[in-house]
Design a protein around this motif. Structure first.
Motif, PDB file in Angstrom:
ATOM      1  N   SER A 115       0.791  -1.234   0.000  1.00 24.67           N
ATOM      2  CA  SER A 115       0.000   0.000   0.000  1.00 24.67           C
ATOM      3  C   SER A 115       0.819   1.279   0.000  1.00 24.67           C
ATOM      4  O   SER A 115       0.276   2.348  -0.246  1.00 24.67           O
ATOM      5  N   GLU A 116       2.132   1.193   0.284  1.00 26.71           N
ATOM      6  CA  GLU A 116       2.954   2.409   0.404  1.00 26.71           C
ATOM      7  C   GLU A 116       3.593   2.753  -0.942  1.00 26.71           C
ATOM      8  O   GLU A 116       4.565   2.131  -1.356  1.00 26.71           O
ATOM      9  N   TRP A 117       3.035   3.782  -1.610  1.00 25.55           N
ATOM     10  CA  TRP A 117       3.523   4.153  -2.938  1.00 25.55           C
ATOM     11  C   TRP A 117       3.797   5.647  -3.025  1.00 25.55           C
ATOM     12  O   TRP A 117       3.154   6.444  -2.345  1.00 25.55           O
ATOM     13  N   MET A 118       4.737   6.002  -3.884  1.00 29.37           N
ATOM     14  CA  MET A 118       5.082   7.399  -4.099  1.00 29.37           C
ATOM     15  C   MET A 118       4.947   7.748  -5.583  1.00 29.37           C
ATOM     16  O   MET A 118       5.681   7.209  -6.417  1.00 29.37           O
ATOM     17  N   PRO A 119       4.001   8.606  -5.950  1.00 29.28           N
ATOM     18  CA  PRO A 119       3.900   9.039  -7.345  1.00 29.28           C
ATOM     19  C   PRO A 119       5.130   9.861  -7.726  1.00 29.28           C
ATOM     20  O   PRO A 119       5.666  10.609  -6.907  1.00 29.28           O
ATOM     21  N   THR A 120       5.572   9.724  -8.954  1.00 27.56           N
ATOM     22  CA  THR A 120       6.669  10.563  -9.454  1.00 27.56           C
ATOM     23  C   THR A 120       6.210  11.447 -10.612  1.00 27.56           C
ATOM     24  O   THR A 120       6.978  12.279 -11.085  1.00 27.56           O
ATOM     25  N   ALA A 121       4.969  11.267 -11.060  1.00 24.21           N
ATOM     26  CA  ALA A 121       4.402  12.099 -12.124  1.00 24.21           C
ATOM     27  C   ALA A 121       3.276  12.945 -11.536  1.00 24.21           C
ATOM     28  O   ALA A 121       2.532  12.477 -10.675  1.00 24.21           O
ATOM     29  N   PRO A 122       3.133  14.197 -11.982  1.00 22.87           N
ATOM     30  CA  PRO A 122       2.067  15.062 -11.456  1.00 22.87           C
ATOM     31  C   PRO A 122       0.689  14.458 -11.670  1.00 22.87           C
ATOM     32  O   PRO A 122       0.432  13.784 -12.670  1.00 22.87           O
ATOM     33  N   LEU A 123      -0.213  14.704 -10.708  1.00 25.32           N
ATOM     34  CA  LEU A 123      -1.589  14.249 -10.813  1.00 25.32           C
ATOM     35  C   LEU A 123      -2.472  15.186 -10.010  1.00 25.32           C
ATOM     36  O   LEU A 123      -1.969  16.004  -9.228  1.00 25.32           O
ATOM     37  N   PRO A 143       7.670  16.954  -3.496  1.00 22.03           N
ATOM     38  CA  PRO A 143       7.453  18.303  -4.047  1.00 22.03           C
ATOM     39  C   PRO A 143       7.297  18.331  -5.564  1.00 22.03           C
ATOM     40  O   PRO A 143       6.574  19.166  -6.101  1.00 22.03           O
ATOM     41  N   THR A 144       7.962  17.408  -6.256  1.00 13.38           N
ATOM     42  CA  THR A 144       7.849  17.366  -7.713  1.00 13.38           C
ATOM     43  C   THR A 144       6.424  17.061  -8.165  1.00 13.38           C
ATOM     44  O   THR A 144       6.051  17.372  -9.296  1.00 13.38           O
ATOM     45  N   VAL A 145       5.632  16.454  -7.289  1.00  3.70           N
ATOM     46  CA  VAL A 145       4.227  16.150  -7.586  1.00  3.70           C
ATOM     47  C   VAL A 145       3.313  17.231  -7.018  1.00  3.70           C
ATOM     48  O   VAL A 145       2.389  17.704  -7.689  1.00  3.70           O
ATOM     49  N   THR A 146       3.554  17.645  -5.777  1.00  5.57           N
ATOM     50  CA  THR A 146       2.653  18.610  -5.134  1.00  5.57           C
ATOM     51  C   THR A 146       2.759  19.997  -5.758  1.00  5.57           C
ATOM     52  O   THR A 146       1.837  20.803  -5.611  1.00  5.57           O
ATOM     53  N   ASP A 147       3.853  20.291  -6.459  1.00  5.78           N
ATOM     54  CA  ASP A 147       3.965  21.589  -7.134  1.00  5.78           C
ATOM     55  C   ASP A 147       2.839  21.806  -8.136  1.00  5.78           C
ATOM     56  O   ASP A 147       2.473  22.938  -8.451  1.00  5.78           O
ATOM     57  N   ALA A 148       2.280  20.701  -8.655  1.00  7.88           N
ATOM     58  CA  ALA A 148       1.230  20.799  -9.674  1.00  7.88           C
ATOM     59  C   ALA A 148      -0.165  20.927  -9.063  1.00  7.88           C
ATOM     60  O   ALA A 148      -1.134  21.137  -9.787  1.00  7.88           O
ATOM     61  N   LEU A 149      -0.271  20.826  -7.731  1.00  5.36           N
ATOM     62  CA  LEU A 149      -1.576  20.906  -7.076  1.00  5.36           C
ATOM     63  C   LEU A 149      -1.965  22.358  -6.805  1.00  5.36           C
ATOM     64  O   LEU A 149      -1.094  23.223  -6.682  1.00  5.36           O
ATOM     65  N   TYR A 166       0.162  11.635   2.112  1.00  5.15           N
ATOM     66  CA  TYR A 166       1.201  12.319   2.868  1.00  5.15           C
ATOM     67  C   TYR A 166       1.962  13.179   1.863  1.00  5.15           C
ATOM     68  O   TYR A 166       2.558  12.640   0.933  1.00  5.15           O
ATOM     69  N   ALA A 167       1.933  14.488   2.034  1.00  7.98           N
ATOM     70  CA  ALA A 167       2.512  15.361   1.025  1.00  7.98           C
ATOM     71  C   ALA A 167       3.629  16.232   1.576  1.00  7.98           C
ATOM     72  O   ALA A 167       3.536  16.764   2.681  1.00  7.98           O
ATOM     73  N   LEU A 168       4.685  16.351   0.792  1.00  8.15           N
ATOM     74  CA  LEU A 168       5.749  17.311   1.045  1.00  8.15           C
ATOM     75  C   LEU A 168       5.551  18.461   0.074  1.00  8.15           C
ATOM     76  O   LEU A 168       5.416  18.238  -1.140  1.00  8.15           O
ATOM     77  N   ARG A 169       5.526  19.676   0.590  1.00 14.10           N
ATOM     78  CA  ARG A 169       5.246  20.828  -0.262  1.00 14.10           C
ATOM     79  C   ARG A 169       6.244  21.945  -0.003  1.00 14.10           C
ATOM     80  O   ARG A 169       6.661  22.150   1.136  1.00 14.10           O
ATOM     81  N   ARG A 170       6.612  22.638  -1.048  1.00 15.47           N
ATOM     82  CA  ARG A 170       7.554  23.743  -0.905  1.00 15.47           C
ATOM     83  C   ARG A 170       6.864  24.943  -0.249  1.00 15.47           C
ATOM     84  O   ARG A 170       5.722  25.255  -0.539  1.00 15.47           O
ATOM     85  N   ARG A 171       7.605  25.607   0.590  1.00 14.45           N
ATOM     86  CA  ARG A 171       7.193  26.911   1.108  1.00 14.45           C
ATOM     87  C   ARG A 171       8.441  27.781   1.103  1.00 14.45           C
ATOM     88  O   ARG A 171       9.235  27.741   2.042  1.00 14.45           O
ATOM     89  N   GLY A 172       8.592  28.520   0.029  1.00 12.81           N
ATOM     90  CA  GLY A 172       9.826  29.290  -0.137  1.00 12.81           C
ATOM     91  C   GLY A 172      10.998  28.342  -0.299  1.00 12.81           C
ATOM     92  O   GLY A 172      11.002  27.480  -1.174  1.00 12.81           O
ATOM     93  N   SER A 173      11.991  28.478   0.580  1.00 14.53           N
ATOM     94  CA  SER A 173      13.173  27.621   0.504  1.00 14.53           C
ATOM     95  C   SER A 173      13.083  26.442   1.467  1.00 14.53           C
ATOM     96  O   SER A 173      14.062  25.723   1.669  1.00 14.53           O
ATOM     97  N   SER A 174      11.916  26.237   2.057  1.00 13.12           N
ATOM     98  CA  SER A 174      11.756  25.124   2.997  1.00 13.12           C
ATOM     99  C   SER A 174      10.630  24.203   2.540  1.00 13.12           C
ATOM    100  O   SER A 174       9.990  24.442   1.513  1.00 13.12           O
ATOM    101  N   PRO A 212      14.858  19.340  -3.352  1.00 12.23           N
ATOM    102  CA  PRO A 212      13.976  18.191  -3.119  1.00 12.23           C
ATOM    103  C   PRO A 212      14.068  17.145  -4.213  1.00 12.23           C
ATOM    104  O   PRO A 212      13.951  15.959  -3.953  1.00 12.23           O
ATOM    105  N   GLU A 213      14.280  17.582  -5.469  1.00 12.14           N
ATOM    106  CA  GLU A 213      14.365  16.632  -6.571  1.00 12.14           C
ATOM    107  C   GLU A 213      15.584  15.732  -6.415  1.00 12.14           C
ATOM    108  O   GLU A 213      15.522  14.526  -6.608  1.00 12.14           O
ATOM    109  N   THR A 214      16.726  16.333  -6.024  1.00 10.64           N
ATOM    110  CA  THR A 214      17.934  15.543  -5.818  1.00 10.64           C
ATOM    111  C   THR A 214      17.748  14.568  -4.671  1.00 10.64           C
ATOM    112  O   THR A 214      18.095  13.399  -4.754  1.00 10.64           O
ATOM    113  N   LEU A 215      17.133  15.043  -3.592  1.00 13.48           N
ATOM    114  CA  LEU A 215      16.882  14.199  -2.426  1.00 13.48           C
ATOM    115  C   LEU A 215      16.025  13.006  -2.826  1.00 13.48           C
ATOM    116  O   LEU A 215      16.275  11.874  -2.426  1.00 13.48           O
ATOM    117  N   LEU A 216      15.024  13.257  -3.645  1.00  9.04           N
ATOM    118  CA  LEU A 216      14.101  12.195  -4.062  1.00  9.04           C
ATOM    119  C   LEU A 216      14.851  11.018  -4.653  1.00  9.04           C
ATOM    120  O   LEU A 216      14.597   9.873  -4.319  1.00  9.04           O
TER     121      LEU A 216
END
Length: 220
Positions: A115-123, A143-149, A166-174, A212-216
């Motif tokens: 059940s634990e999956w991570m999308p890598t394409a925007p949706l 963040p690469t996905v949530t940027d499109a929300l 469970y979403a990670l989202r950018r807020r400025g530089s954090s 975040p992309e490099t971390l991913l």
């Protein structure tokens, strides 16, 4: 007829976003129809019920392929829990087993019991099937996905069944962390062991702030 999970996985890297959206909405509609039959099995013999259930699982795999899903990396989930607890002031419920991992995803292989999956394409959220029970998925959105929300997303209004987001989202530089069901946030012994490694978590946080992309891709 929808493409198979393996076929969808092949065109994800260069896929047309509109075509992918149409495919996901088609999958969602087909699953809604199947679920209405499976929820009221009276009149279905066992063979027909098993056929419908198998088709439902095939469509589940195809949807996961359409969002480029990979098995959620435990270190990224640990970072999410760390951020969420710090931001919300709440504590995750600790399980007595390790974070579920499996070799699969990204290649059209999606075991139905994982059940634990991570999308890598925007949706978009309206593309997520409202799975319930054992078919539900937990989606860690980087963040690469949530940027499109949408920025003003009303999490409380989401109608995605028993799925968890469970979403990670950018807020400025954090980065910020949020979920649609805060009372169902869980942590695991190996996640807590990593969080207790202050040097490792410091490195994760620095990598997340830097890129975040490099971390991913570093944690996969």
């Amino acid at each position: 007829m929808c493409n198979s999970a393996a076929e969808v996985a092949q065109f994800i890297p260069a896929g047309d976003p509109q075509r992918l959206r149409e495919q996901r909405l088609q999958i969602k509609n087909l699953l809604d129809s199947l679920d209405s039959l499976l929820d009221r099995p009276r009149g279905l013999d066992r063979r027909r019920y098993d056929e419908l259930e198998l088709e439902s699982r095939r469509l589940r795999a195809t949807f996961l392929a359409s969002v480029g899903a990979v098995a959620t990396p435990m270190p990224l989930y640990a970072l999410w829990v760390e951020l969420w607890e710090n931001l919300s002031g709440q504590r995750a419920h600790c399980r007595d087993y390790e974070f579920p991992t499996i070799a699969g995803g990204g290649d059209g292989i999606y075991p139905w019991h994982h059940s634990e999956w991570m999308p890598t394409a925007p949706l978009q959220f309206d593309e997520i099937p409202a799975w319930r029970g054992a078919d539900a998925v937990h989606l860690l959105m980087p963040p690469t996905v949530t940027d499109a929300l949408p920025r003003n997303l009303d999490v409380a209004s989401l109608k995605i069944g028993h799925n968890l987001v469970y979403a990670l989202r950018r807020r400025g530089s954090s980065l910020t962390a949020w979920t649609d069901v805060p009372e169902r946030v869980y942590t695991y012994p190996d996640v807590e062991a990593l969080r207790a490694d202050l040097a490792a978590m410091k490195q994760l946080r620095r990598a997340a702030l830097r890129s975040p992309e490099t971390l991913l891709w570093e944690v996969m």
